[in-house]
Design a protein around this motif. Structure first.
Motif, PDB file in Angstrom:
ATOM      1  N   PRO A 110       0.811  -1.230   0.000  1.00 42.26           N
ATOM      2  CA  PRO A 110       0.000   0.000   0.000  1.00 42.26           C
ATOM      3  C   PRO A 110       0.843   1.279   0.000  1.00 42.26           C
ATOM      4  N   LEU A 111       1.948   1.278   0.747  1.00 43.02           N
ATOM      5  CA  LEU A 111       2.785   2.473   0.800  1.00 43.02           C
ATOM      6  C   LEU A 111       3.497   2.704  -0.532  1.00 43.02           C
ATOM      7  N   GLN A 112       3.927   1.628  -1.175  1.00 45.06           N
ATOM      8  CA  GLN A 112       4.537   1.760  -2.496  1.00 45.06           C
ATOM      9  C   GLN A 112       3.533   2.326  -3.493  1.00 45.06           C
ATOM     10  N   ILE A 113       2.319   1.851  -3.442  1.00 42.87           N
ATOM     11  CA  ILE A 113       1.278   2.342  -4.345  1.00 42.87           C
ATOM     12  C   ILE A 113       1.021   3.829  -4.099  1.00 42.87           C
ATOM     13  N   THR A 114       0.979   4.217  -2.831  1.00 43.40           N
ATOM     14  CA  THR A 114       0.768   5.628  -2.498  1.00 43.40           C
ATOM     15  C   THR A 114       1.871   6.502  -3.074  1.00 43.40           C
ATOM     16  N   ALA A 115       3.116   6.065  -2.901  1.00 43.57           N
ATOM     17  CA  ALA A 115       4.253   6.837  -3.417  1.00 43.57           C
ATOM     18  C   ALA A 115       4.178   6.970  -4.939  1.00 43.57           C
ATOM     19  N   MET A 116       3.839   5.874  -5.613  1.00 46.85           N
ATOM     20  CA  MET A 116       3.772   5.911  -7.074  1.00 46.85           C
ATOM     21  C   MET A 116       2.613   6.764  -7.577  1.00 46.85           C
ATOM     22  N   VAL A 117       1.482   6.718  -6.894  1.00 49.14           N
ATOM     23  CA  VAL A 117       0.322   7.510  -7.299  1.00 49.14           C
ATOM     24  C   VAL A 117       0.617   9.003  -7.148  1.00 49.14           C
ATOM     25  N   ILE A 118       1.257   9.379  -6.032  1.00 50.30           N
ATOM     26  CA  ILE A 118       1.626  10.783  -5.818  1.00 50.30           C
ATOM     27  C   ILE A 118       2.567  11.270  -6.916  1.00 50.30           C
ATOM     28  N   SER A 119       3.577  10.455  -7.222  1.00 54.19           N
ATOM     29  CA  SER A 119       4.552  10.854  -8.239  1.00 54.19           C
ATOM     30  C   SER A 119       3.962  10.833  -9.640  1.00 54.19           C
ATOM     31  N   LEU A 120       3.059   9.892  -9.891  1.00 52.32           N
ATOM     32  CA  LEU A 120       2.412   9.846 -11.209  1.00 52.32           C
ATOM     33  C   LEU A 120       1.604  11.118 -11.448  1.00 52.32           C
ATOM     34  N   GLY A 121       0.861  11.557 -10.427  1.00 48.21           N
ATOM     35  CA  GLY A 121       0.121  12.806 -10.560  1.00 48.21           C
ATOM     36  C   GLY A 121       1.044  13.980 -10.835  1.00 48.21           C
ATOM     37  N   TYR A 122       2.199  13.990 -10.147  1.00 46.73           N
ATOM     38  CA  TYR A 122       3.154  15.089 -10.373  1.00 46.73           C
ATOM     39  C   TYR A 122       3.727  15.052 -11.782  1.00 46.73           C
ATOM     40  N   PHE A 123       4.156  13.881 -12.238  1.00 45.82           N
ATOM     41  CA  PHE A 123       4.786  13.778 -13.560  1.00 45.82           C
ATOM     42  C   PHE A 123       3.815  14.170 -14.672  1.00 45.82           C
ATOM     43  N   ILE A 124       2.548  13.813 -14.514  1.00 44.25           N
ATOM     44  CA  ILE A 124       1.551  14.222 -15.510  1.00 44.25           C
ATOM     45  C   ILE A 124       1.415  15.744 -15.512  1.00 44.25           C
ATOM     46  N   PHE A 125       1.355  16.344 -14.316  1.00 39.48           N
ATOM     47  CA  PHE A 125       1.282  17.805 -14.219  1.00 39.48           C
ATOM     48  C   PHE A 125       2.502  18.464 -14.857  1.00 39.48           C
ATOM     49  N   ASP A 126       3.691  17.994 -14.494  1.00 39.62           N
ATOM     50  CA  ASP A 126       4.913  18.634 -14.976  1.00 39.62           C
ATOM     51  C   ASP A 126       5.114  18.411 -16.476  1.00 39.62           C
ATOM     52  N   MET A 127       4.713  17.238 -16.954  1.00 40.49           N
ATOM     53  CA  MET A 127       4.794  16.963 -18.385  1.00 40.49           C
ATOM     54  C   MET A 127       3.907  17.935 -19.154  1.00 40.49           C
ATOM     55  N   GLY A 128       2.687  18.125 -18.681  1.00 38.09           N
ATOM     56  CA  GLY A 128       1.786  19.069 -19.337  1.00 38.09           C
ATOM     57  C   GLY A 128       2.323  20.491 -19.290  1.00 38.09           C
ATOM     58  N   TRP A 129       2.918  20.875 -18.152  1.00 33.04           N
ATOM     59  CA  TRP A 129       3.462  22.233 -18.010  1.00 33.04           C
ATOM     60  C   TRP A 129       4.633  22.440 -18.967  1.00 33.04           C
ATOM     61  N   VAL A 134       5.338  20.850 -21.773  1.00 29.16           N
ATOM     62  CA  VAL A 134       4.884  20.865 -23.168  1.00 29.16           C
ATOM     63  C   VAL A 134       4.208  22.197 -23.486  1.00 29.16           C
ATOM     64  N   TYR A 135       3.383  22.688 -22.561  1.00 28.76           N
ATOM     65  CA  TYR A 135       2.644  23.931 -22.798  1.00 28.76           C
ATOM     66  C   TYR A 135       3.587  25.132 -22.918  1.00 28.76           C
ATOM     67  N   PHE A 136       4.584  25.194 -22.030  1.00 28.77           N
ATOM     68  CA  PHE A 136       5.496  26.337 -22.026  1.00 28.77           C
ATOM     69  C   PHE A 136       6.765  26.090 -22.856  1.00 28.77           C
ATOM     70  N   SER A 137       6.920  24.877 -23.376  1.00 29.28           N
ATOM     71  CA  SER A 137       8.082  24.530 -24.227  1.00 29.28           C
ATOM     72  C   SER A 137       9.402  24.879 -23.554  1.00 29.28           C
ATOM     73  N   THR A 138       9.565  24.425 -22.305  1.00 29.79           N
ATOM     74  CA  THR A 138      10.763  24.775 -21.540  1.00 29.79           C
ATOM     75  C   THR A 138      11.829  23.688 -21.549  1.00 29.79           C
TER      76      THR A 138
END
Length: 242
Positions: free
Chosen positions: A71-90, A92-96
């Motif tokens: 369960p703790l591994q899943i929690t860590a991966m879910v938190i990071s997955l949400g972040y990576f999706i956010f940062d990937m979108g950012w 791509v949008y700002f082309s940085t």
């Protein structure tokens, strides 16, 4: 899987909300400043959680790859997955970011999705997260120092040296050992092993860039030292002549 999808959406919403709050409260710094604050927070959070998983909660990733996700591994991966999706979108949008960083984010997203869907090899994913994110605070500190005009200082030098040393040790040395244990073990699936190889190759791509940076910086420091030495020699010579 539904609960995992909900968790990822909630985490993604949380990172977006944090970024929005930072932009509304400190908009004078610009969007990249606020995004890097989010990145810094994720890096610290990910390192703390995955360090606890590896060193306390277990299992040890070098001896137990391919085991069922906890369960703790899943929690860590879910938190990071949400972040990576956010940062990937950012990014791509700002082309940085360039293709290497985008490839890193893409592989991280796909790797975590694969691990979550299979329900195993979570300990390897958490170990990769730990090794990847432990240098992140230093990378962000370097950028913030530049923005504040404090990079050309002893602090800037210390950050650069510590970043290079930590990157080489964690991503190349420890990462190489982790990959070896992954490949010789019979538990992890073949596709997980392929993902491990891909991430390690990407680490070497980053390593080449870091090597070029270290070489350029050392050459620049040597030229400054040589010019300063010549100037001091000329001044001493002029003083004796007078």
């Amino acid at each position: 899987m539904t609960s995992l999808a909900v968790g990822v959406v909630l985490c993604l919403t949380g990172w977006i909300t944090l970024y929005t709050l930072l932009c509304s409260t400190s908009g004078s710094h610009g969007s990249e400043w606020n995004c890097r604050l989010v990145t810094l927070l994720h890096g610290i959070l990910a390192v703390c959680i995955t360090a606890y998983i590896g060193y306390v909660d277990g299992p040890w990733p070098f001896t137990h790859p391919g085991t069922k996700n906890t369960p703790l591994q899943i929690t860590a991966m879910v938190i990071s997955l949400g972040y990576f999706i956010f940062d990937m979108g950012w990014c791509v949008y700002f082309s940085t970011e360039g293709p290497v960083m985008l490839a890193h984010h893409t592989m991280s997203i796909l790797g975590i999705l694969l691990t979550l869907s299979l329900g195993e090899s979570g300990i390897e994913s958490c170990a990769v997260l730990f090794g990847s994110e432990i240098t992140n605070p230093l990378l962000q500190a370097r950028w913030f120092l530049r923005q504040l005009g404090c990079y050309e200082s002893l602090t800037g030098e210390a950050v650069d040296v510590l970043f290079v040393v930590l990157f080489v040790f964690m991503r190349i040395v420890v990462g190489g050992r982790m990959l070896y244990c992954e490949l010789i073990s019979t538990r992890p699936r073949f596709i997980i092993k392929c993902g491990g190889v891909a991430m390690y190759v990407l680490s070497w791509v980053f390593m080449v860039d870091i090597g070029h940076f270290a070489y350029r910086k050392s050459q620049s420091k040597y030229r400054r030292w040589r010019d300063q030495h010549r100037l001091e020699t000329v001044n001493r010579h002029d003083g004796k002549t007078d």
